[in-house]
Design an enzyme around this catalytic site. Sequence first.
Site, PDB file in Angstrom:
ATOM      1  N   CYS A 102      29.991  24.977  -1.477  1.00 60.77           N
ATOM      2  CA  CYS A 102      28.685  24.662  -0.896  1.00 60.77           C
ATOM      3  C   CYS A 102      28.969  24.144   0.502  1.00 60.77           C
ATOM      4  O   CYS A 102      29.561  23.074   0.656  1.00 60.77           O
ATOM      5  CB  CYS A 102      27.976  23.602  -1.743  1.00 60.77           C
ATOM      6  SG  CYS A 102      26.452  22.991  -0.980  1.00 60.77           S
ATOM      7  N   CYS A 135      25.159   9.684  10.405  1.00 60.20           N
ATOM      8  CA  CYS A 135      25.182   9.175   9.030  1.00 60.20           C
ATOM      9  C   CYS A 135      24.975   7.665   8.927  1.00 60.20           C
ATOM     10  O   CYS A 135      25.716   6.874   9.525  1.00 60.20           O
ATOM     11  CB  CYS A 135      26.496   9.555   8.359  1.00 60.20           C
ATOM     12  SG  CYS A 135      26.524   9.060   6.625  1.00 60.20           S
TER      13      CYS A 135
HETATM   14  N1  SAM Z   1      31.373  11.592   2.762  1.00 59.32           N
HETATM   15  C1  SAM Z   1      31.368  12.945   2.371  1.00 59.32           C
HETATM   16  C2  SAM Z   1      31.511  13.876   3.552  1.00 59.32           C
HETATM   17  O1  SAM Z   1      30.940  13.632   4.600  1.00 59.32           O
HETATM   18  O2  SAM Z   1      32.211  14.877   3.418  1.00 59.32           O
HETATM   19  C3  SAM Z   1      30.181  13.338   1.520  1.00 59.32           C
HETATM   20  C4  SAM Z   1      28.811  12.780   1.793  1.00 59.32           C
HETATM   21  S1  SAM Z   1      28.049  13.253   3.321  1.00 59.32           S
HETATM   22  C5  SAM Z   1      26.662  12.181   3.382  1.00 59.32           C
HETATM   23  C6  SAM Z   1      27.432  14.897   3.015  1.00 59.32           C
HETATM   24  C7  SAM Z   1      26.707  15.607   4.125  1.00 59.32           C
HETATM   25  O3  SAM Z   1      25.392  15.086   4.274  1.00 59.32           O
HETATM   26  C8  SAM Z   1      27.266  15.529   5.529  1.00 59.32           C
HETATM   27  O4  SAM Z   1      28.324  16.411   5.739  1.00 59.32           O
HETATM   28  C9  SAM Z   1      26.087  15.933   6.376  1.00 59.32           C
HETATM   29  O5  SAM Z   1      26.084  17.322   6.589  1.00 59.32           O
HETATM   30  C10 SAM Z   1      24.888  15.520   5.513  1.00 59.32           C
HETATM   31  N2  SAM Z   1      24.156  14.394   6.134  1.00 59.32           N
HETATM   32  C11 SAM Z   1      24.549  13.107   6.179  1.00 59.32           C
HETATM   33  N3  SAM Z   1      23.663  12.354   6.859  1.00 59.32           N
HETATM   34  C12 SAM Z   1      22.682  13.195   7.258  1.00 59.32           C
HETATM   35  C13 SAM Z   1      21.489  13.015   8.019  1.00 59.32           C
HETATM   36  N4  SAM Z   1      21.144  11.830   8.518  1.00 59.32           N
HETATM   37  N5  SAM Z   1      20.703  14.087   8.239  1.00 59.32           N
HETATM   38  C14 SAM Z   1      21.058  15.296   7.741  1.00 59.32           C
HETATM   39  N6  SAM Z   1      22.167  15.529   7.027  1.00 59.32           N
HETATM   40  C15 SAM Z   1      22.984  14.493   6.795  1.00 59.32           C
HETATM   41 FE1  SF4 Z   2      28.687   9.757   6.150  1.00 58.03          FE
HETATM   42 FE2  SF4 Z   2      30.265  11.465   4.788  1.00 58.03          FE
HETATM   43 FE3  SF4 Z   2      30.589  11.022   7.466  1.00 58.03          FE
HETATM   44 FE4  SF4 Z   2      31.189   9.136   5.680  1.00 58.03          FE
HETATM   45  S1  SF4 Z   2      32.192  11.119   5.902  1.00 58.03           S
HETATM   46  S2  SF4 Z   2      30.120   8.826   7.613  1.00 58.03           S
HETATM   47  S3  SF4 Z   2      29.577   9.422   4.153  1.00 58.03           S
HETATM   48  S4  SF4 Z   2      28.826  11.982   6.432  1.00 58.03           S
END
Ligand code: SAM
Ligand code: SF4
Length: 336
Positions: free
Chosen positions: A193, A65
């Site tokens: 989801c 991320c």
């Molecule tokens: N922070 C919250 C969490 O992680 O629960 C919500 C936002 S987070 C960005 C949501 C989801 O986006 C993550 O659980 C992951 O599955 C997906 N995600 C994040 N970065 C990604 C990436 N570089 N490629 C694919 N999926 C990604």
């Molecule tokens: Fe990214 Fe969500 Fe992990 Fe935070 S919790 S680092 S926003 S995927």
Amino acid sequence: MSRQNPVLRHDWSRPEIAALFDQPLNDLLFLAHGIHRAQFDPNEVQLSSLLSIKTGRCPEDCSYCPQSVHHDAAVAEEPLLDLAQVVSEAAAAKAAGATRFCMGAAWRRPKQKDLNQVIEMVKEVKALGMETCLTLGMLDADQSQQLKVAGLDYYNHNLDTSPEFYGNIITTRTYQDRLETLENVRNAGVNVCCGGIVGMGEARADRVAMLQQLANLSEHPESVPINMLVQVEGTPLAGQDELDPIEFVRSVAVSRVLMPQSVVRLSAGREVMSDEMQALCFFAGANSIFYGERLLTTDNPSANKDKALFSKLGLHVSVAPPEAARCAEPSAPLAL
Ligand code: SAM
Ligand code: SF4
Ligand code: DTB
């Protein structure tokens, strides 16, 4: 009291799922497409648009991320957006054709002060006539209930990968933490989801194990996002070997077989997928996408590009949620 639908299975073993993956591709696609056609209009796709309502400086260390404070990705930080800005973005997404608006925040878990503002966002986006989805990190039972009362339709919280591979990807929250959030959301009566990411260097056995976890939840998630890793410079997973596209298609097909009534979303990663690969995913059972030129912080195909793809494939966009469009009887084969 069991809420399980008697026609759906929740007792999949790993060897059974591995055997699905191992089939010749044509056999797997035929099986998955038949199941898809029996449950859904096979030419209908649901469109969700994403907005990052709070960006960057996340305390979690998810290796994929770009928003983690532990990595060096060049993401512009943004505190929680104003209500008016969120509503205007949702209205634009609706005008472009999306039926669901998904708001994501880079939090470990929301604070009550922030949740109060997010609740107002849910109410106003719903008032536009859109379905609402949030992804804010971990939720407790009370927070889940507050969101239910606000009218939230879906909560996104992914398992991301197998229990065994998980520790290679995230160390700041456990698999069990994720399962507890999912349980809290489910108990509050909000649609779940939940999916994961493939292409993070995991083995096929991990994809098998992740899909087993999803299919063996007490109820299948209503929506299952299958993300292809978006490799972002500055994150530990940048430079990872790309997953073979056919293996991605197999993952979509197996998701459809295991969770026949769930909406399977062809999620992150479409920017680098060919039209042919996406067409195979739709045939394999994907019936939802993220729509609009941004995911949270990375690019997604433009609306015009997706409209051209839909036109080429003869796909139409769902006006009502696909759940409502489920066929009671298997569809007849297409008249040619
Ligand atoms: N922070 C919250 C969490 O992680 O629960 C919500 C936002 S987070 C960005 C949501 C989801 O986006 C993550 O659980 C992951 O599955 C997906 N995600 C994040 N970065 C990604 C990436 N570089 N490629 C694919 N999926 C990604
Ligand atoms: Fe990214 Fe969500 Fe992990 Fe935070 S919790 S680092 S926003 S995927
Ligand atoms: C999901 O499974 N994928 C979306 C949504 N749920 C929140 C997020 C994809 C994020 C891709 C990387 C980014 O744009 O930051």
